[in-house]
Design an enzyme around this catalytic site. Sequence first.
Site, PDB file in Angstrom:
ATOM      1  CE  LYS A  37      -4.326  26.270  61.074  1.00 16.89           C
ATOM      2  NZ  LYS A  37      -4.769  25.790  62.394  1.00 16.89           N
ATOM      3  CE1 TYR A 253      -7.289   7.268  32.175  1.00 16.66           C
ATOM      4  CE2 TYR A 253      -7.579   9.249  33.496  1.00 16.66           C
ATOM      5  CZ  TYR A 253      -6.831   8.496  32.595  1.00 16.66           C
ATOM      6  OH  TYR A 253      -5.641   8.986  32.130  1.00 16.66           O
TER       7      TYR A 253
HETATM    8  C1  LIG Z   1      -5.942  26.477  62.741  1.00 21.78           C
HETATM    9  C2  LIG Z   1      -6.162  27.009  64.107  1.00 21.78           C
HETATM   10  C3  LIG Z   1      -6.946  28.147  64.316  1.00 21.78           C
HETATM   11  C4  LIG Z   1      -7.765  28.785  63.223  1.00 21.78           C
HETATM   12  O1  LIG Z   1      -8.947  28.028  63.077  1.00 21.78           O
HETATM   13  P1  LIG Z   1     -10.069  28.413  61.986  1.00 21.78           P
HETATM   14  O2  LIG Z   1     -11.147  27.412  62.249  1.00 21.78           O
HETATM   15  O3  LIG Z   1      -9.409  28.247  60.668  1.00 21.78           O
HETATM   16  O4  LIG Z   1     -10.474  29.799  62.235  1.00 21.78           O
HETATM   17  C5  LIG Z   1      -7.001  28.677  65.592  1.00 21.78           C
HETATM   18  N1  LIG Z   1      -6.344  28.100  66.615  1.00 21.78           N
HETATM   19  C6  LIG Z   1      -5.599  26.980  66.452  1.00 21.78           C
HETATM   20  C7  LIG Z   1      -4.916  26.381  67.635  1.00 21.78           C
HETATM   21  C8  LIG Z   1      -5.499  26.391  65.205  1.00 21.78           C
HETATM   22  O5  LIG Z   1      -4.774  25.274  65.052  1.00 21.78           O
END
Ligand SMILES: *Cc1c(COP(=O)(O)O)cnc(C)c1O
Length: 357
Positions: A37, A253
């Site tokens: 994702k 800044y």
């Molecule tokens: C993002 C996600 C994962 C992956 O988690 P990581 O901690 O990045 O390995 C797995 N299952 C779900 C439902 C997620 O939203």
Amino acid sequence: MSPGHGARLTVDLAALTANWRTLAACAPEAECGAVVKADAYGCGLAAVAPALWRAGCRTFFVAHLSEGVAARKILPEAVIYVLNGLPPGSVEAFRAYDLRPVLGDRDELLEWAAATDGASPAALHVDTGMNRLGLPVAEALALAGDPVIARAGIDLVMSHLVSAEAPDDALNARQAADFARIRAAFPGLRASLANSSGTCLAEAARHDLLRPGYSLFGGNPEPGRANPMRPVVRLEATILQVRDVAAGETCGYNARWQAPTSRRLATLSLGYADGYPRSASNSGHALVGGVACPIAGLISMDLIILDVTDAPEARRGGTATLIGDELDIDTVGRAAGTIGYEILTGLGSRYVRSYVE
Ligand SMILES: *Cc1c(COP(=O)(O)O)cnc(C)c1O
């Protein structure tokens, strides 16, 4: 470094696939999928997804339907689950791209079942503690044996761990126990519980399909212990200039840094507009010739100032490493008051990106 760009992001696809194999080897009885994702955690889906496919990964997870469509164009044969579920009226898009929604409540389940009548697979998300997405355990148990499960084409039950990175947290055992009841209630279905950290937990968390994301990209799934993953991301910025300042002078800044003695400063061509967190002002560091150089003052939109007094290699046209070598994404996240996940997913689009095999 290309003179037209300020910074370079290098993604090591060989390290990525080695990490996938390491995780797969942790649980040889399970299938190891991959969560890609958010443009593969900022690393670039278009390069990451084919590399994982070539390594043997066959099941992928994304958050959104649009990400699923993008993944399908890259991976014509993969199984692709969409974690955020079924937005109202989106059934046809899911079917057109052969995407599997992770159905997270009763309305989604009924809508999918009515439209597909068992012809299109999907997953069922059961909530065991997150109170975010998924059917409550009792509601899911009540559906065991209900024909709607077959009519919705459910082929996978899954849940998500609240604190998998904290192995001593009592929630892990409670969630694992609840999920074991779910699994037993749906005997014909595959089951998936573990994210990256869950994969490293006790066997009770592993089940049939692993869903690692962060660790594939080099994040440590076991905070506080040596990281078993190889670093995947390297971020380097050009040094634009080097200057000497006298004791008492300030930089940046609002003059938030003051030289305690005479110091040498280097200005880097990368700032918060590149996704480097401004919250690392006066707390993060970068490496110049292997020497850790503190960030001096507030990070600007396009520039960062480093105190390079101890780094004799610092010179105009040289490079500073912001992520890479001894400086991993977990460390950068901590310095910025956040987690490495946010560092990765914030990686900007202004860099020259290169992929090495
Ligand atoms: C993002 C996600 C994962 C992956 O988690 P990581 O901690 O990045 O390995 C797995 N299952 C779900 C439902 C997620 O939203």
